[in-house]
Design a protein around this motif. Sequence first.
Motif, PDB file in Angstrom:
ATOM      1  N   VAL A 209       0.839  -1.203   0.000  1.00  0.00           N
ATOM      2  CA  VAL A 209       0.000   0.000   0.000  1.00  0.00           C
ATOM      3  C   VAL A 209       0.872   1.250   0.000  1.00  0.00           C
ATOM      4  O   VAL A 209       0.598   2.213  -0.738  1.00  0.00           O
ATOM      5  CB  VAL A 209      -0.950   0.000   1.222  1.00  0.00           C
ATOM      6  N   ILE A 210       1.942   1.254   0.797  1.00  0.00           N
ATOM      7  CA  ILE A 210       2.858   2.402   0.841  1.00  0.00           C
ATOM      8  C   ILE A 210       3.441   2.671  -0.544  1.00  0.00           C
ATOM      9  O   ILE A 210       3.480   3.819  -1.014  1.00  0.00           O
ATOM     10  CB  ILE A 210       3.987   2.150   1.864  1.00  0.00           C
ATOM     11  N   GLN A 211       3.884   1.614  -1.219  1.00  0.00           N
ATOM     12  CA  GLN A 211       4.476   1.770  -2.553  1.00  0.00           C
ATOM     13  C   GLN A 211       3.465   2.265  -3.576  1.00  0.00           C
ATOM     14  O   GLN A 211       3.762   3.147  -4.395  1.00  0.00           O
ATOM     15  CB  GLN A 211       5.064   0.436  -3.013  1.00  0.00           C
ATOM     16  N   LEU A 212       2.265   1.710  -3.531  1.00  0.00           N
ATOM     17  CA  LEU A 212       1.230   2.116  -4.483  1.00  0.00           C
ATOM     18  C   LEU A 212       0.865   3.589  -4.316  1.00  0.00           C
ATOM     19  O   LEU A 212       0.759   4.325  -5.300  1.00  0.00           O
ATOM     20  CB  LEU A 212      -0.016   1.237  -4.298  1.00  0.00           C
ATOM     21  N   VAL A 213       0.678   4.000  -3.073  1.00  0.00           N
ATOM     22  CA  VAL A 213       0.313   5.392  -2.802  1.00  0.00           C
ATOM     23  C   VAL A 213       1.421   6.332  -3.254  1.00  0.00           C
ATOM     24  O   VAL A 213       1.165   7.380  -3.872  1.00  0.00           O
ATOM     25  CB  VAL A 213       0.010   5.580  -1.293  1.00  0.00           C
ATOM     26  N   SER A 214       2.656   5.950  -2.982  1.00  0.00           N
ATOM     27  CA  SER A 214       3.804   6.781  -3.362  1.00  0.00           C
ATOM     28  C   SER A 214       3.931   6.882  -4.883  1.00  0.00           C
ATOM     29  O   SER A 214       4.143   7.975  -5.435  1.00  0.00           O
ATOM     30  CB  SER A 214       5.081   6.199  -2.763  1.00  0.00           C
ATOM     31  N   LYS A 215       3.809   5.753  -5.584  1.00  0.00           N
ATOM     32  CA  LYS A 215       3.959   5.753  -7.044  1.00  0.00           C
ATOM     33  C   LYS A 215       2.847   6.532  -7.736  1.00  0.00           C
ATOM     34  O   LYS A 215       3.030   7.032  -8.849  1.00  0.00           O
ATOM     35  CB  LYS A 215       4.006   4.321  -7.558  1.00  0.00           C
ATOM     36  N   LEU A 216       1.712   6.630  -7.080  1.00  0.00           N
ATOM     37  CA  LEU A 216       0.610   7.405  -7.653  1.00  0.00           C
ATOM     38  C   LEU A 216       0.736   8.896  -7.320  1.00  0.00           C
ATOM     39  O   LEU A 216      -0.109   9.689  -7.724  1.00  0.00           O
ATOM     40  CB  LEU A 216      -0.735   6.858  -7.157  1.00  0.00           C
ATOM     41  N   GLY A 217       1.799   9.242  -6.578  1.00  0.00           N
ATOM     42  CA  GLY A 217       2.097  10.655  -6.347  1.00  0.00           C
ATOM     43  C   GLY A 217       1.434  11.279  -5.138  1.00  0.00           C
ATOM     44  O   GLY A 217       1.388  12.512  -5.032  1.00  0.00           O
ATOM     45  N   PHE A 218       0.936  10.461  -4.218  1.00  0.00           N
ATOM     46  CA  PHE A 218       0.263  11.006  -3.046  1.00  0.00           C
ATOM     47  C   PHE A 218       1.156  10.898  -1.815  1.00  0.00           C
ATOM     48  O   PHE A 218       1.841   9.887  -1.613  1.00  0.00           O
ATOM     49  CB  PHE A 218      -1.050  10.263  -2.783  1.00  0.00           C
ATOM     50  N   ASP A 219       1.152  11.937  -1.007  1.00  0.00           N
ATOM     51  CA  ASP A 219       1.918  11.958   0.236  1.00  0.00           C
ATOM     52  C   ASP A 219       0.929  11.829   1.397  1.00  0.00           C
ATOM     53  O   ASP A 219       0.453  12.827   1.941  1.00  0.00           O
ATOM     54  CB  ASP A 219       2.720  13.251   0.342  1.00  0.00           C
ATOM     55  N   ILE A 220       0.597  10.589   1.733  1.00  0.00           N
ATOM     56  CA  ILE A 220      -0.415  10.318   2.758  1.00  0.00           C
ATOM     57  C   ILE A 220       0.203   9.447   3.853  1.00  0.00           C
ATOM     58  O   ILE A 220       0.883   8.453   3.560  1.00  0.00           O
ATOM     59  CB  ILE A 220      -1.636   9.592   2.157  1.00  0.00           C
ATOM     60  N   GLU A 221      -0.042   9.812   5.093  1.00  0.00           N
ATOM     61  CA  GLU A 221       0.473   9.026   6.210  1.00  0.00           C
ATOM     62  C   GLU A 221      -0.258   7.686   6.284  1.00  0.00           C
ATOM     63  O   GLU A 221      -1.497   7.645   6.220  1.00  0.00           O
ATOM     64  CB  GLU A 221       0.270   9.798   7.518  1.00  0.00           C
ATOM     65  N   ILE A 222       0.511   6.611   6.404  1.00  0.00           N
ATOM     66  CA  ILE A 222      -0.064   5.263   6.428  1.00  0.00           C
ATOM     67  C   ILE A 222       0.323   4.574   7.736  1.00  0.00           C
ATOM     68  O   ILE A 222       1.506   4.518   8.082  1.00  0.00           O
ATOM     69  CB  ILE A 222       0.409   4.432   5.220  1.00  0.00           C
ATOM     70  N   GLU A 223      -0.670   4.048   8.437  1.00  0.00           N
ATOM     71  CA  GLU A 223      -0.457   3.419   9.737  1.00  0.00           C
ATOM     72  C   GLU A 223      -0.955   1.982   9.715  1.00  0.00           C
ATOM     73  O   GLU A 223      -1.915   1.651   9.026  1.00  0.00           O
ATOM     74  CB  GLU A 223      -1.219   4.185  10.827  1.00  0.00           C
TER      75      GLU A 223
END
Length: 233
Positions: A209-223
């Motif tokens: 999930v961290i990789q997917l969010v990052s590759k899509l260009g979003f800077d969202i905190e993941i817990e």
Amino acid sequence: MYINNPNIKLPEDPDTIVWKYLDLSKFLDLLLSQKLFMSRSDKFEDQYEGTFSEPTYEEIKKLAINNPEFLNYYKTHREKVAISSWHINEYESFAMWQIFTQNSEGLAIQSTIGRLQKALEPEKNLKQYIGQVNYIDYKKEYIPFDDMFFPFLFKRKSFQYEREVRIISDTSDTRININDGIKINVDISQLIDKIYIHPKSENWYKNLVIQLVSKLGFDIEIEKSDLESDILI
């Protein structure tokens, strides 16, 4: 865009925390399309969605004696209204994980009332309203019908555990055919404050999930879910 309706009840504090529990495919669709899916109100599992309580229905029937179209309008209106459901809670809900995620690969979006309002600004074609659901006894209690959104902001007491807040769109004045639902434009950076990973998920899933969010260009905190914290003894 969000429209304030003074008739609709909403928590006064814009920092009130809300959650949306969903599976990975729906989450990715949200990020990729930057659109929020809203279900047609009469497609919900609860058959009472958008209907009236017994006392209100009896009153409407009386008003419709000489105007049958009055009652028919309320029945068909459910096909024109779309809803996105969110859960009010300061913390994660074990029950919500159980109900809305089918396996250990679900996740939860954490947001706030204020963020939801701002996140709706990119949508220019439809108006959105946000309201807190009231839970009542449908056999005894009255649902007002002087506002067309009221039937969609009441549910039976059996659903109190949902503690629901709803984003609502009415397509009655448009040519939009919503079928099972519609997608509306949203600002993802406003919509999502944090992402929580399912408490039963493996570490590889969180990393995915961290990789997917990052590759899509979003800077969202993941817990990782707080429900899976290590015990202290």
